[in-house]
Design a protein around this motif. Structure first.
Motif, PDB file in Angstrom:
ATOM      1  N   LEU A   1       0.878  -1.238   0.018  1.00 14.55           N
ATOM      2  CA  LEU A   1      -0.020  -0.212   0.029  1.00 14.55           C
ATOM      3  C   LEU A   1       1.026   1.248   0.037  1.00 14.55           C
ATOM      4  O   LEU A   1       1.883   1.193   0.465  1.00 14.55           O
ATOM      5  CB  LEU A   1      -0.915  -0.145   1.226  1.00 14.55           C
ATOM      6  CG  LEU A   1      -1.979  -1.302   1.396  1.00 14.55           C
ATOM      7  CD1 LEU A   1      -2.660  -1.073   2.666  1.00 14.55           C
ATOM      8  CD2 LEU A   1      -2.903  -1.227   0.162  1.00 14.55           C
ATOM      9  N   GLU A   2       0.433   2.426  -0.697  1.00 13.69           N
ATOM     10  CA  GLU A   2       1.110   3.370  -0.715  1.00 13.69           C
ATOM     11  C   GLU A   2       0.530   4.609   0.545  1.00 13.69           C
ATOM     12  O   GLU A   2      -0.573   4.419   0.467  1.00 13.69           O
ATOM     13  CB  GLU A   2       0.995   4.217  -2.266  1.00 13.69           C
ATOM     14  CG  GLU A   2       1.835   3.456  -3.319  1.00 13.69           C
ATOM     15  CD  GLU A   2       1.595   3.972  -4.614  1.00 13.69           C
ATOM     16  OE1 GLU A   2       0.981   5.303  -4.815  1.00 13.69           O
ATOM     17  OE2 GLU A   2       2.220   3.716  -5.471  1.00 13.69           O
ATOM     18  N   GLY A   3       1.553   5.382   0.775  1.00 16.63           N
ATOM     19  CA  GLY A   3       1.124   6.280   2.029  1.00 16.63           C
ATOM     20  C   GLY A   3       2.047   6.142   3.118  1.00 16.63           C
ATOM     21  O   GLY A   3       2.929   5.567   3.049  1.00 16.63           O
ATOM     22  N   PHE A   4       1.641   6.877   4.024  1.00 18.85           N
ATOM     23  CA  PHE A   4       2.271   7.020   5.512  1.00 18.85           C
ATOM     24  C   PHE A   4       2.245   5.615   6.385  1.00 18.85           C
ATOM     25  O   PHE A   4       3.029   5.440   7.042  1.00 18.85           O
ATOM     26  CB  PHE A   4       1.948   8.291   6.179  1.00 18.85           C
ATOM     27  CG  PHE A   4       2.146   9.368   5.671  1.00 18.85           C
ATOM     28  CD1 PHE A   4       3.572   9.741   5.458  1.00 18.85           C
ATOM     29  CD2 PHE A   4       1.385  10.460   5.181  1.00 18.85           C
ATOM     30  CE1 PHE A   4       3.952  11.053   4.862  1.00 18.85           C
ATOM     31  CE2 PHE A   4       1.494  11.426   4.545  1.00 18.85           C
ATOM     32  CZ  PHE A   4       2.775  11.895   4.381  1.00 18.85           C
ATOM     33  N   GLY A   5       1.030   4.932   6.355  1.00 17.39           N
ATOM     34  CA  GLY A   5       0.938   4.128   7.011  1.00 17.39           C
ATOM     35  C   GLY A   5      -0.613   3.454   7.179  1.00 17.39           C
ATOM     36  O   GLY A   5      -1.343   4.031   6.400  1.00 17.39           O
ATOM     37  N   VAL A   6      -0.806   2.682   8.158  1.00 13.50           N
ATOM     38  CA  VAL A   6      -2.321   2.345   8.412  1.00 13.50           C
ATOM     39  C   VAL A   6      -2.637   2.192  10.011  1.00 13.50           C
ATOM     40  O   VAL A   6      -1.637   1.834  10.749  1.00 13.50           O
ATOM     41  CB  VAL A   6      -2.369   1.018   7.653  1.00 13.50           C
ATOM     42  CG1 VAL A   6      -1.472  -0.200   8.166  1.00 13.50           C
ATOM     43  CG2 VAL A   6      -3.876   0.706   7.990  1.00 13.50           C
ATOM     44  N   LEU A   7      -3.697   2.409  10.297  1.00 13.77           N
ATOM     45  CA  LEU A   7      -4.069   2.614  11.604  1.00 13.77           C
ATOM     46  C   LEU A   7      -5.096   1.354  11.625  1.00 13.77           C
ATOM     47  O   LEU A   7      -5.707   1.195  10.666  1.00 13.77           O
ATOM     48  CB  LEU A   7      -4.917   3.912  12.129  1.00 13.77           C
ATOM     49  CG  LEU A   7      -4.061   5.014  12.221  1.00 13.77           C
ATOM     50  CD1 LEU A   7      -4.874   6.186  12.810  1.00 13.77           C
ATOM     51  CD2 LEU A   7      -2.878   4.833  13.462  1.00 13.77           C
ATOM     52  N   VAL A   8      -5.202   0.799  12.674  1.00 19.01           N
ATOM     53  CA  VAL A   8      -5.958  -0.640  12.774  1.00 19.01           C
ATOM     54  C   VAL A   8      -7.147  -0.315  13.931  1.00 19.01           C
ATOM     55  O   VAL A   8      -6.805  -0.254  15.140  1.00 19.01           O
ATOM     56  CB  VAL A   8      -5.079  -1.877  13.307  1.00 19.01           C
ATOM     57  CG1 VAL A   8      -6.111  -3.106  13.590  1.00 19.01           C
ATOM     58  CG2 VAL A   8      -3.941  -2.047  12.424  1.00 19.01           C
ATOM     59  N   PRO A   9      -8.392  -0.085  13.544  1.00 21.94           N
ATOM     60  CA  PRO A   9      -9.282  -0.131  14.607  1.00 21.94           C
ATOM     61  C   PRO A   9      -9.515  -1.284  15.465  1.00 21.94           C
ATOM     62  O   PRO A   9      -9.520  -2.256  15.207  1.00 21.94           O
ATOM     63  CB  PRO A   9     -10.745   0.283  13.458  1.00 21.94           C
ATOM     64  CG  PRO A   9     -10.234   0.623  12.425  1.00 21.94           C
ATOM     65  CD  PRO A   9      -8.608  -0.158  12.015  1.00 21.94           C
ATOM     66  N   SER A  10     -10.081  -0.728  16.718  1.00 16.34           N
ATOM     67  CA  SER A  10     -10.131  -1.915  17.929  1.00 16.34           C
ATOM     68  C   SER A  10     -11.100  -3.069  17.309  1.00 16.34           C
ATOM     69  O   SER A  10     -11.023  -4.055  17.721  1.00 16.34           O
ATOM     70  CB  SER A  10     -10.745  -1.287  19.043  1.00 16.34           C
ATOM     71  OG  SER A  10     -12.002  -0.352  18.819  1.00 16.34           O
ATOM     72  N   LYS A  11     -12.256  -2.517  16.527  1.00 12.03           N
ATOM     73  CA  LYS A  11     -13.017  -3.514  15.991  1.00 12.03           C
ATOM     74  C   LYS A  11     -12.306  -4.566  15.110  1.00 12.03           C
ATOM     75  O   LYS A  11     -12.913  -5.558  15.066  1.00 12.03           O
ATOM     76  CB  LYS A  11     -14.204  -2.623  14.982  1.00 12.03           C
ATOM     77  CG  LYS A  11     -15.266  -3.804  14.627  1.00 12.03           C
ATOM     78  CD  LYS A  11     -16.251  -3.031  13.805  1.00 12.03           C
ATOM     79  CE  LYS A  11     -17.228  -3.802  13.389  1.00 12.03           C
ATOM     80  NZ  LYS A  11     -18.062  -4.514  14.539  1.00 12.03           N
TER      81      LYS A  11
END
Length: 214
Positions: A56-66
């Protein structure tokens, strides 16, 4: 004012342990509120680019608690080599992954081997990273960041009181202006400017008293 702290750093939790004197008297710090801190483990991994099937391109990814329902246990991952190409060889992808926080406090204390497996599993789901990482490094922070709660206003009031009552004392960090790296850096730069201004002002006052200024 004089302050001493053997740890060499002073998040708000450590300020209470400091010995601060004002006019040769010990300055009481009992007004400082209690602040809860969240532990975080930071896992650095690299994978061969050819093994990352969905880069994936971008700064990164956050993982929601769900997403824990889907087996994801990390807080998020920064795509470090994409943000900073010189951080890794051209044939590798470098990732910085965070585990713990208020969501999984105990998991932050896990061993490097256990965390490696957790991070590898999450990156496999998120990025289709196949195989094992070619490099792993682990940093654990028992008090990574403060938990802003209902008493946050009292924290700011306490910092303001210290800065007002202790000339030459300036506080910077993620307690004061926000948790993000950018805001923490900005807080430090602001404090540095205040320190410079204070020192210049003190120097001028001293020179005036000594009669060395025209």
């Amino acid at each position: 004012m004089h302050a001493s702290n053997s740890r060499g750093q002073a998040p708000l939790c450590n300020v209470k342990e400091m010995k601060i004197t004002k006019s040769r008297n010990l300055y009481p710090l009992d007004f400082l509120p209690e602040v809860s801190y969240m532990p975080v483990s930071v896992i650095i991994t690299t994978f061969k680019k050819e093994n990352v099937k969905r880069p994936l391109e971008g700064f990164g990814v956050l993982v929601p608690s769900k997403e824990q329902e889907n087996g994801l246990k990390t807080l998020g991952t920064l795509f470090s080599s994409m943000m900073f190409p010189d951080r890794a060889p051209s044939d590798l992808c470098l990732y910085t992954t965070f585990v713990g926080g208020s969501r999984n406090k105990e998991l932050a204390k896990a061993s490097t081997d256990d965390l490696k497996q957790i991070v590898t599993s999450d990156l496999r789901q998120l990025l289709q990273a196949e195989g094992e990482p070619t490099f792993v490094n682990h940093f654990y922070w028992s008090k990574a960041f403060p938990l802003y709660g209902r008493n946050y206003g009292s924290v700011l009031e306490a910092i303001e009181k210290m800065e007002k009552n202790l000339p030459g004392f300036f506080y910077a960090g993620n307690h004061k202006d926000g948790l993000s790296v950018g805001k923490t850096i900005a807080s430090g730069c602001k404090a540095a400017d205040l320190v410079i201004s204070y020192l210049e002002s003190s120097s001028q006052e001293k020179m005036l008293k000594e009669g060395s200024l025209p």
